[in-house]
Design a protein around this motif. Structure first.
Motif, PDB file in Angstrom:
ATOM      1  N   ALA A  95       0.837  -1.203   0.000  1.00 49.61           N
ATOM      2  CA  ALA A  95       0.000   0.000   0.000  1.00 49.61           C
ATOM      3  C   ALA A  95       0.871   1.251   0.000  1.00 49.61           C
ATOM      4  CB  ALA A  95      -0.926  -0.007   1.211  1.00 49.61           C
ATOM      5  N   ARG A  96       1.946   1.218   0.755  1.00 46.82           N
ATOM      6  CA  ARG A  96       2.855   2.376   0.792  1.00 46.82           C
ATOM      7  C   ARG A  96       3.549   2.569  -0.554  1.00 46.82           C
ATOM      8  NH1 ARG A  96       3.803   0.510   6.047  1.00 46.82           N
ATOM      9  NH2 ARG A  96       5.730  -0.549   5.513  1.00 46.82           N
ATOM     10  N   ARG A  97       3.927   1.461  -1.178  1.00 45.39           N
ATOM     11  CA  ARG A  97       4.572   1.561  -2.497  1.00 45.39           C
ATOM     12  C   ARG A  97       3.597   2.115  -3.533  1.00 45.39           C
ATOM     13  NH1 ARG A  97       5.805  -3.486  -4.562  1.00 45.39           N
ATOM     14  NH2 ARG A  97       6.697  -2.381  -6.309  1.00 45.39           N
ATOM     15  N   ALA A  98       2.336   1.657  -3.466  1.00 47.66           N
ATOM     16  CA  ALA A  98       1.331   2.137  -4.425  1.00 47.66           C
ATOM     17  C   ALA A  98       1.096   3.635  -4.227  1.00 47.66           C
ATOM     18  CB  ALA A  98       0.028   1.362  -4.253  1.00 47.66           C
ATOM     19  N   LEU A  99       1.032   4.070  -2.968  1.00 54.05           N
ATOM     20  CA  LEU A  99       0.810   5.498  -2.689  1.00 54.05           C
ATOM     21  C   LEU A  99       1.997   6.328  -3.184  1.00 54.05           C
ATOM     22  CD1 LEU A  99      -1.006   7.628  -1.245  1.00 54.05           C
ATOM     23  CD2 LEU A  99       0.451   7.315   0.758  1.00 54.05           C
ATOM     24  N   ALA A 117     -10.718   5.713  -6.794  1.00 52.07           N
ATOM     25  CA  ALA A 117     -10.352   4.730  -5.776  1.00 52.07           C
ATOM     26  C   ALA A 117     -11.224   4.836  -4.527  1.00 52.07           C
ATOM     27  CB  ALA A 117      -8.878   4.874  -5.392  1.00 52.07           C
ATOM     28  N   GLY A 118     -11.855   5.991  -4.332  1.00 49.73           N
ATOM     29  CA  GLY A 118     -12.741   6.136  -3.174  1.00 49.73           C
ATOM     30  C   GLY A 118     -13.974   5.258  -3.298  1.00 49.73           C
ATOM     31  N   GLY A 119     -14.320   4.898  -4.527  1.00 54.63           N
ATOM     32  CA  GLY A 119     -15.493   4.052  -4.734  1.00 54.63           C
ATOM     33  C   GLY A 119     -16.808   4.782  -4.503  1.00 54.63           C
ATOM     34  N   GLU A 120     -16.752   6.094  -4.278  1.00 54.01           N
ATOM     35  CA  GLU A 120     -17.964   6.854  -3.984  1.00 54.01           C
ATOM     36  C   GLU A 120     -18.531   7.528  -5.229  1.00 54.01           C
ATOM     37  OE1 GLU A 120     -19.327   7.540  -0.645  1.00 54.01           O
ATOM     38  OE2 GLU A 120     -18.197   5.691  -0.435  1.00 54.01           O
TER      39      GLU A 120
ATOM     40  N   GLN B   8     -13.246  -0.880 -16.046  1.00 49.08           N
ATOM     41  CA  GLN B   8     -14.695  -0.780 -15.805  1.00 49.08           C
ATOM     42  C   GLN B   8     -15.168  -1.883 -14.851  1.00 49.08           C
ATOM     43  OE1 GLN B   8     -15.223  -0.148 -20.314  1.00 49.08           O
ATOM     44  NE2 GLN B   8     -17.205   0.362 -19.448  1.00 49.08           N
ATOM     45  N   PHE B   9     -14.555  -3.060 -14.974  1.00 46.49           N
ATOM     46  CA  PHE B   9     -14.879  -4.155 -14.062  1.00 46.49           C
ATOM     47  C   PHE B   9     -14.465  -3.784 -12.631  1.00 46.49           C
ATOM     48  CE2 PHE B   9     -12.977  -7.892 -11.906  1.00 46.49           C
ATOM     49  CZ  PHE B   9     -14.139  -8.607 -11.666  1.00 46.49           C
ATOM     50  N   ILE B  10     -13.252  -3.248 -12.481  1.00 51.17           N
ATOM     51  CA  ILE B  10     -12.769  -2.853 -11.152  1.00 51.17           C
ATOM     52  C   ILE B  10     -13.678  -1.789 -10.543  1.00 51.17           C
ATOM     53  CG2 ILE B  10     -10.875  -1.645  -9.964  1.00 51.17           C
ATOM     54  CD1 ILE B  10      -8.952  -3.027 -11.973  1.00 51.17           C
ATOM     55  N   ASP B  11     -14.163  -0.873 -11.382  1.00 53.77           N
ATOM     56  CA  ASP B  11     -14.932   0.270 -10.875  1.00 53.77           C
ATOM     57  C   ASP B  11     -16.442   0.062 -10.941  1.00 53.77           C
ATOM     58  OD1 ASP B  11     -12.501   1.602 -10.487  1.00 53.77           O
ATOM     59  OD2 ASP B  11     -12.472   2.290 -12.567  1.00 53.77           O
ATOM     60  N   ASP B  12     -16.888  -1.164 -11.178  1.00 49.83           N
ATOM     61  CA  ASP B  12     -18.331  -1.453 -11.280  1.00 49.83           C
ATOM     62  C   ASP B  12     -19.022  -0.589 -12.325  1.00 49.83           C
ATOM     63  OD1 ASP B  12     -18.170  -3.335  -9.259  1.00 49.83           O
ATOM     64  OD2 ASP B  12     -18.479  -1.841  -7.698  1.00 49.83           O
ATOM     65  N   GLU B  13     -18.414  -0.498 -13.484  1.00 57.37           N
ATOM     66  CA  GLU B  13     -18.986   0.348 -14.537  1.00 57.37           C
ATOM     67  C   GLU B  13     -19.377  -0.449 -15.787  1.00 57.37           C
ATOM     68  OE1 GLU B  13     -19.538   3.712 -14.828  1.00 57.37           O
ATOM     69  OE2 GLU B  13     -18.808   4.353 -12.871  1.00 57.37           O
ATOM     70  N   LEU B  14     -19.462  -1.782 -15.651  1.00 56.20           N
ATOM     71  CA  LEU B  14     -19.855  -2.602 -16.810  1.00 56.20           C
ATOM     72  C   LEU B  14     -21.357  -2.869 -16.777  1.00 56.20           C
ATOM     73  CD1 LEU B  14     -17.044  -5.357 -16.796  1.00 56.20           C
ATOM     74  CD2 LEU B  14     -17.299  -3.508 -18.452  1.00 56.20           C
ATOM     75  N   ASP B  15     -22.008  -2.807 -17.966  1.00 56.73           N
ATOM     76  CA  ASP B  15     -23.400  -3.263 -17.999  1.00 56.73           C
ATOM     77  C   ASP B  15     -23.383  -4.783 -18.238  1.00 56.73           C
ATOM     78  OD1 ASP B  15     -23.130  -3.774 -20.745  1.00 56.73           O
ATOM     79  OD2 ASP B  15     -23.840  -1.772 -21.298  1.00 56.73           O
ATOM     80  N   LEU B  16     -24.548  -5.383 -18.282  1.00 48.94           N
ATOM     81  CA  LEU B  16     -24.608  -6.855 -18.350  1.00 48.94           C
ATOM     82  C   LEU B  16     -23.913  -7.413 -19.600  1.00 48.94           C
ATOM     83  CD1 LEU B  16     -28.139  -7.904 -17.060  1.00 48.94           C
ATOM     84  CD2 LEU B  16     -25.914  -8.395 -16.050  1.00 48.94           C
ATOM     85  N   GLU B  41      -5.259  -6.350  -8.229  1.00 53.24           N
ATOM     86  CA  GLU B  41      -4.440  -6.415  -7.008  1.00 53.24           C
ATOM     87  C   GLU B  41      -3.854  -5.029  -6.685  1.00 53.24           C
ATOM     88  OE1 GLU B  41      -1.037  -9.300  -5.140  1.00 53.24           O
ATOM     89  OE2 GLU B  41      -0.804  -8.662  -7.205  1.00 53.24           O
ATOM     90  N   GLN B  42      -3.376  -4.360  -7.734  1.00 50.47           N
ATOM     91  CA  GLN B  42      -2.816  -3.010  -7.549  1.00 50.47           C
ATOM     92  C   GLN B  42      -3.877  -2.069  -6.955  1.00 50.47           C
ATOM     93  OE1 GLN B  42      -0.667  -1.093 -10.942  1.00 50.47           O
ATOM     94  NE2 GLN B  42      -2.394   0.316 -10.947  1.00 50.47           N
ATOM     95  N   GLU B  43      -5.109  -2.206  -7.438  1.00 43.62           N
ATOM     96  CA  GLU B  43      -6.182  -1.342  -6.954  1.00 43.62           C
ATOM     97  C   GLU B  43      -6.486  -1.607  -5.480  1.00 43.62           C
ATOM     98  OE1 GLU B  43      -7.121   1.041  -8.808  1.00 43.62           O
ATOM     99  OE2 GLU B  43      -8.766   1.871  -7.614  1.00 43.62           O
ATOM    100  N   LYS B  44      -6.369  -2.866  -5.083  1.00 38.18           N
ATOM    101  CA  LYS B  44      -6.612  -3.188  -3.672  1.00 38.18           C
ATOM    102  C   LYS B  44      -5.604  -2.472  -2.778  1.00 38.18           C
ATOM    103  CE  LYS B  44      -7.330  -7.534  -2.591  1.00 38.18           C
ATOM    104  NZ  LYS B  44      -7.124  -8.990  -2.702  1.00 38.18           N
TER     105      LYS B  44
END
Lengths: 157, 188
Positions: A95-99, A117-120, B8-16, B41-44
């Motif tokens: 996480a630190r490397r990504a930041l 990335a906030g998902g909001e 789009q998959f990572i961000d929940d932006e895909l339609d069916l 993984e990078q996004e996590k």
């Protein structure tokens, strides 16, 4: 005030995470968070409090703060220099490397990846915030992710 | 196979339909699947939340409350009478169109500043001093503004010009800085 408290509680975690990703400076992120909510409370009626308005205010404050930091070449704050601070905030090396890698991307890439990335916020909301088209946001976010991956790959031991 | 499907998959932006196409693309290409996994993984890691301890407490100032003391009672009675007379005058003699004013509160967070002023089209570009609002670093001033479009900026310690960070509309001024554009309407 209770309505405001509820809005604050629902938004503060993802909003702080966005500001932290964007600045890599918890103290600056905390100041901007505080000012954003204060401005929202002081300048807008309760019916207009929503995620998009909060991010619009915060993003404008961020742009001003980052521009000022660049122009004045502000030294990083003491807290940000203190060894071990990032370790306290982010538990994992990855996480630190990504930041850290995120901070090396250009401004637009950082902005888009931090917002999403906030998902909001949806792509449509990010498009409205940034003035880009929704299609452009989709492509730019993906390219930014790929650039971040290249950076991280190039740093692997 | 569309590369942006991964994001789009990572961000929940895909339609069916796109979800179906994405899954087929992942099945069809080992390389595509590996890229999707790597970006996920990078996004996590990027989305790893800062720990709770880092979150600040809410410190929004409550509105100032005025407590009436006993010796203030005659003054308050006089003020109430004057206000009633003013209200009566207001309703009996309507203001000509365009002269009604609305109070607008300007607030700026500048904890390290010793002096903050505001200047704008509504002051004839004269600077007016703002006052500290409590001890938390906020500066404020309330001005009576006519409806219409106003341009303004803040001046920090007599030099640095700042646009209002919460007003989205801005324009460049003649000196390389930025002014905020404020629209005052009867309903604002």
């Amino acid at each position: 005030m209770e309505r405001f408290q509820n809005f604050y509680r629902s938004q503060r975690k993802p909003f702080f995470a966005y500001l932290f990703r964007r600045t890599a400076d918890p103290s600056l992120a905390s100041d901007i968070l505080q000012e954003s909510f204060t401005r929202l409370y002081a300048a807008y009626p309760a019916e207009r409090w929503n995620t998009r308005l909060l991010y619009t205010i915060g993003r404008n404050l961020l742009i001003d703060a980052l521009r000022r930091r660049k122009r004045e070449a502000d030294p990083p704050r003491e807290e940000a220099q203190a060894p071990g601070l990032e370790e306290r905030l982010l538990a994992r090396d990855e996480a630190r490397r990504a930041l850290a890698a995120l901070q090396r991307l250009d401004e637009e890439d950082q902005d888009l990846l931090s917002l999403v990335a906030g998902g909001e916020l949806s792509y449509r909301e990010i498009a409205a915030l940034t003035g880009l088209s929704e299609g452009n946001v989709r492509v730019k976010i993906h390219r930014a992710r790929c650039r971040l991956r290249s950076l991280l790959d190039s740093e692997k031991p | 196979m569309n590369p942006t499907w991964i994001s789009q998959f990572i961000d929940d932006e895909l339609d069916l339909d796109e979800k179906e196409q994405f899954l087929r693309a992942v099945q069809a290409s080992r390389e595509y699947a590996a890229e999707a996994l790597a970006l996920l993984e990078q996004e996590k890691w990027l989305r790893a939340e800062p720990r709770q301890a880092a979150l600040p407490e809410l410190r929004v100032a409550e509105p100032f409350r005025f407590r009436l003391r006993r010796w203030m009672a005659p003054l308050a009675a006089f003020a109430a009478g004057a206000a009633a007379a003013a209200a009566l005058w207001f309703f009996l003699i309507p203001l000509p169109a365009g002269e009604a004013l609305r109070p607008h509160r300007f607030v700026l967070y500048q904890p390290e500043a010793a002096r903050v002023e505001i200047t704008g089209s509504f002051t004839g570009w004269r600077s007016l001093p703002m006052r500290r609002a409590g001890g938390a670093g906020y500066w404020e001033i309330t001005l009576e503004l006519p409806p219409g479009e106003h341009r303004f900026s803040y001046i920090v310690e007599g030099g640095r010009r700042l646009a209002d960070p919460t007003v989205a509309l801005r324009e460049q001024d003649d000196f390389g800085g930025e002014n905020s554009i404020l629209e005052v309407t009867f309903s604002s």
